[in-house]
Enzyme design. Structure first.
Site, short mmCIF file in Angstrom:
data_model
loop_
_atom_site.label_atom_id
_atom_site.label_comp_id
_atom_site.label_asym_id
_atom_site.label_seq_id
_atom_site.Cartn_x
_atom_site.Cartn_y
_atom_site.Cartn_z
N GLY A 21 6.52 6.18 8.03
CA GLY A 21 5.58 7.30 8.01
C GLY A 21 5.62 8.07 9.33
N GLY A 59 2.27 5.40 13.23
CA GLY A 59 3.12 4.29 13.66
C GLY A 59 2.66 3.72 15.00
CE LYS A 102 -2.44 3.18 2.74
NZ LYS A 102 -2.00 4.15 1.78
CD GLU A 106 9.25 13.87 11.07
OE1 GLU A 106 8.20 13.25 11.20
OE2 GLU A 106 10.28 13.38 10.58
CD GLU A 138 13.19 4.56 9.92
OE1 GLU A 138 13.46 5.66 10.44
OE2 GLU A 138 13.71 3.49 10.24
CB CYS A 176 13.17 9.92 7.69
SG CYS A 176 11.75 9.20 6.97
#
Ligand code: UN1
Length: 489
Positions: A226, A231, A173, A382, A248, A282
């Site tokens: 993501g 997550g 996906k 972030e 991740e 990232c």
């Protein structure tokens, strides 16, 4: 306009919903293709196909699986220019980086294809005579790979390549912002000779397709790259089903400039680290931590270089920064810029979206630099955009303290000419990846990639560790003594 269905059992089919969604160029607003909006039912169908295909695929000799992967790499190599352009059109990174994304996919597939001739286990002596002990690696079965939009070829290939060489079958996906890259990749694997049912593509939103993958009991392992919120949700839902999960997630990567650093070199690194891919990596440098003794010099050079950066259509090779990937991203980033202003950070440059003319069709944001104080939200959360916070420190100890005082730990960097300082930093910085005299971005595929703390759950993609995510170890004891031997007794 091109239309794509779901790719299940080697065929392109309509989704059960018959609904569709479109993918657009974030620089121009142009619609690129239309895609099927998958459903829970479609995921089940894909799992049935993958389960059946697994029976054959797991018997396929691993070196032969490697040959198919290597062939896919060579098709990517032949089409690198065109696919690099596709990345740029669908995701928005500048063309050199679009090609870099494809190159990283090629590098990884070439690397991991060789793993087909390794997939090493161990042998070890037994504690009993005439008995032999070893471990072998086996595939897990049907696995789910959920990938982000920021590296639409490289990151999927880390996952798909490792899952395939290990003998798994896949429900894939991709992010809803970059399905065209994903569908193209699936076509390439098929052209390379991958039999039907092994790689199944189900496009659609995370709430339906993603959730269905996470909750399907027959998908035994999940690999997700993501955001941290998603997550956490995936990890907790998958925990109930005791799935193997690789995460991740977020980051807040620091780049430290010490007082003995080559400042010009460091500034080149900061520019690439913070504003490459419009800060949507990232690994992006989002905090610049500067020793007070070189602070003024650093800031002078940084401002001058940042102001010279050209923002615009990423297909134009003179452009340094393309658009951010869509309206949602743009709103989120601008919102953080506003938060930074409100919490008293000093906006040194940028801070606005580009408006007027062609700019109105895309999602462009100026490279933005804040002089901030450690602890402000913009120094801790972030942002995933071209926004850099600069923090002044008094020396090494404080630099490390500030660098580590965030919830994430993916990548870090230190610029210093002093070998002792470099080695201390290698030891002290709490990240899964560290660079000395290079920016926080640009990991190479034959080394493990991943982070500590809330960046993930400690698994490492890429490198020799890539297969750990997708294999089970089986421990084998062979007793050739011809009698019952009792261990421990
Ligand atoms: C990512 O942003 O998720 O190290 C991957 C880098 C690239 C990979 C980034 N090789 O910046």
């Amino acid at each position: 306009m091109k239309e794509y269905g779901l790719h299940i059992n080697g065929e392109w089919i309509e989704s059960a919903s018959r609904e569709t969604f479109e993918t657009k160029n974030p620089a121009t607003g142009e619609t690129l293709a239309r895609f099927a909006r998958g459903t829970k039912e479609d995921v089940s169908k894909a799992v049935d196909a993958a389960e059946k295909a697994f029976l054959e695929w797991k018997q396929y000799p691993a070196p032969k699986r490697g040959e198919i992967i290597l062939k896919a790499a060579s098709i990517l190599r032949d089409r690198k220019e065109e696919l690099g352009e596709l990345v740029t059109k669908e995701m928005g990174k500048v063309i050199a980086e679009g090609k870099g994304d494809v190159q990283e996919a090629i590098d990884f597939l070439e690397y991991i294809s060789g793993e087909g001739r390794r997939l090493f286990g161990e042998t070890t002596p037994s504690e009993l005579p005439n008995k032999f002990c070893m471990t072998i690696r086996q595939p897990i079965g049907v696995v789910g790979c959920i990938t982000p939009w920021n590296f639409p070829f490289a990151v999927p290939c880390w996952k798909l390549g490792a899952a395939l060489i290990s003998g798994n079958t896949i429900i894939y996906k991709p992010a809803t912002l970059t399905p065209l890259c994903a569908a193209t990749l699936v076509e390439i694997f098929e052209e390379a000779g991958l039999p039907p049912g092994i790689l199944n593509l189900v496009t659609g939103p995370p709430e339906t397709v993603g959730t269905a993958i996470v909750e399907h009991p027959k998908i035994r392992a999940l690999s997700f790259t993501g955001g941290v919120r998603a997550g956490r949700e995936i990890y907790s839902r998958a925990a109930r089903l005791l799935k193997k999960v690789t995460l991740e997630l977020g980051s807040k990567n620091p780049l430290i400039v010490m007082d003995d650093a080559d400042v010009d070199l460091a500034m080149e690194g900061v520019l690439f680290g913070a504003f490459g891919t419009a800060g949507q990596r990232c690994t992006a440098t989002s905090r610049l931590i500067v020793h007070e003794r070189v602070y003024n010099e650093v800031m002078g050079k940084l401002m001058e270089k940042t102001k010279a950066l050209k923002v615009g259509n990423p297909l134009d090779s003179s452009v340094d920064i393309g658009p951010v990937c869509g309206e949602e991203q743009q709103t989120k980033i601008l919102n953080y810029i506003e938060i930074g202003r409100k919490e008293g950070a000093k906006l040194l440059c940028g801070g606005r979206k580009l408006i007027g003319g062609e700019n109105d069709k895309g999602f462009f944001i100026e490279p933005t630099i804040f002089e901030a104080t450690h602890g402000m939200r913009i120094t801790k959360e972030e942002i995933f955009g071209p926004v850099l916070s600069v923090l002044k420190v008094q020396g090494y100890e404080q630099a490390v303290e500030v660098a580590n005082d965030v919830e994430y730990g993916l990548s870090s960097s230190i610029y210093t000419q002093d070998i002792s300082t470099a080695y201390r930093a290698i030891n002290d910085l709490e990240t899964g990846i560290i660079y000395v005299n290079a920016p926080t971005i640009g990991a190479e595929v034959h080394l493990p990639f991943g982070g500590v703390k809330n960046t993930g759950n400690g698994a490492r993609e890429a490198g020799p560790t890539a297969i750990e995510e997708f294999t089970e170890i089986k421990t084998v004891f062979i007793d050739y003594s011809g009698k019952l031997q009792k261990a421990q007794i």
